[in-house]
Design an enzyme around this catalytic site. Structure first.
Site, PDB file in Angstrom:
ATOM      1  N   HIS A  11       0.753  -1.185  -0.215  1.00 33.94           N
ATOM      2  CA  HIS A  11      -0.007  -0.085  -0.003  1.00 33.94           C
ATOM      3  C   HIS A  11       0.791   1.291  -0.081  1.00 33.94           C
ATOM      4  CE1 HIS A  11      -3.398   2.721   1.146  1.00 33.94           C
ATOM      5  NE2 HIS A  11      -2.392   3.224   1.786  1.00 33.94           N
ATOM      6  N   GLU A  12       1.881   1.155   0.793  1.00 32.49           N
ATOM      7  CA  GLU A  12       2.872   2.397   0.892  1.00 32.49           C
ATOM      8  C   GLU A  12       3.503   2.692  -0.431  1.00 32.49           C
ATOM      9  OE1 GLU A  12       2.053   4.598   3.104  1.00 32.49           O
ATOM     10  OE2 GLU A  12       0.830   3.285   4.373  1.00 32.49           O
ATOM     11  N   HIS A  56       1.592   4.639  -2.925  1.00 31.18           N
ATOM     12  CA  HIS A  56       1.797   6.021  -2.766  1.00 31.18           C
ATOM     13  C   HIS A  56       3.091   6.556  -3.497  1.00 31.18           C
ATOM     14  CE1 HIS A  56      -1.563   6.713  -0.251  1.00 31.18           C
ATOM     15  NE2 HIS A  56      -1.079   6.084   0.696  1.00 31.18           N
ATOM     16  N   HIS A  85       3.322   9.167  -6.685  1.00 33.88           N
ATOM     17  CA  HIS A  85       4.155  10.434  -6.555  1.00 33.88           C
ATOM     18  C   HIS A  85       4.984   9.970  -7.905  1.00 33.88           C
ATOM     19  CE1 HIS A  85       7.531  12.814  -4.427  1.00 33.88           C
ATOM     20  NE2 HIS A  85       6.780  13.493  -5.135  1.00 33.88           N
TER      21      HIS A  85
END
Length: 222
Positions: free
Chosen positions: A96-97, A100, A104
């Protein structure tokens, strides 16, 4: 404000949902920690980043479920349980991270807007309520409405943040399913963890919206 029956009527359901979501995500994570995988959260994160052409640092940090991607430092930070855990829960959170980080790198527009809204939300979460309360106490209508407007920044942040988080979880599910490394049991467990986590963001968004509605209704009662 917090002793006003209207507050509990309007905002109470969101608090209840937030509590249930928090319990759900903790339960799902604990359950997922019992499903073993062939790699740790840090190893899964490194594999995902490399597959997508990203060579970002992955750091271990203290705390429970303190995992996050820092867009300013461009570093992935994972809690010890996720960093070292060779479980479906650890891999799911790490993926999940990574979602991100991919957002980005791709300049995913909702993430860009969310990052720009962070200062506004940080200021509005505290200052907006105090401005509203002082305006109500001293019968200063302009200050009361200024507080409502400032707190609106929190609502805007939460509304923008929700699709960012849901998209990161969607990316995580897709990537892990196509890596060919995890079995069906692991993937189902990851999905449950990510779904539970998503509900915490839904609850936070609902709470912010209902709080704003309460502030508007309360100001109109005076």
């Amino acid at each position: 404000m917090f002793f006003d029956p209207m507050y509990f009527i309007v905002v109470g359901p969101a608090f209840l949902l937030a509590l249930l979501a928090s319990l759900w995500v903790k339960s799902a994570f604990a359950s997922g920690m019992n499903v073993p995988t062939g790699m740790s959260g840090a190893e899964a994160a490194r594999r995902i980043l490399q597959m997508n052409g990203l060579n970002l640092p992955i750091e271990e940090i203290p705390g429970d479920l303190s995992d996050h991607y820092d867009p300013t430092a461009r570093v992935l930070r994972l809690s010890s349980a996720v960093y070292h855990g060779r479980t479906a829960a650890a891999v799911g959170v790490a993926a999940h991270e990574c979602g991100h980080a991919l957002q980005h790198a791709e300049h995913y527009m909702p993430l860009v807007v969310r990052n720009l809204a962070v200062p506004m939300a940080s200021f509005g979460s505290g200052a907006g309520i105090w401005m509203f309360l002082l305006g109500m106490i001293f019968n200063l209508g302009a200050l009361t409405w200024a507080g409502i407007i400032v707190f609106s920044g929190v609502v805007f942040f939460q509304v923008v943040n929700l699709p960012v988080e849901l998209n990161a979880s969607s990316r995580a599910r897709y990537i892990l399913a196509n890596m060919g490394t995890f079995d069906e049991t692991s993937l189902r467990t990851v999905s449950r963890v990510l779904t539970a986590a998503a509900m915490t963001y839904v609850a936070a968004t609902l709470q912010a919206i209902l709080t704003l509605i309460y502030l508007i209704l309360r100001s109109n009662r005076e």
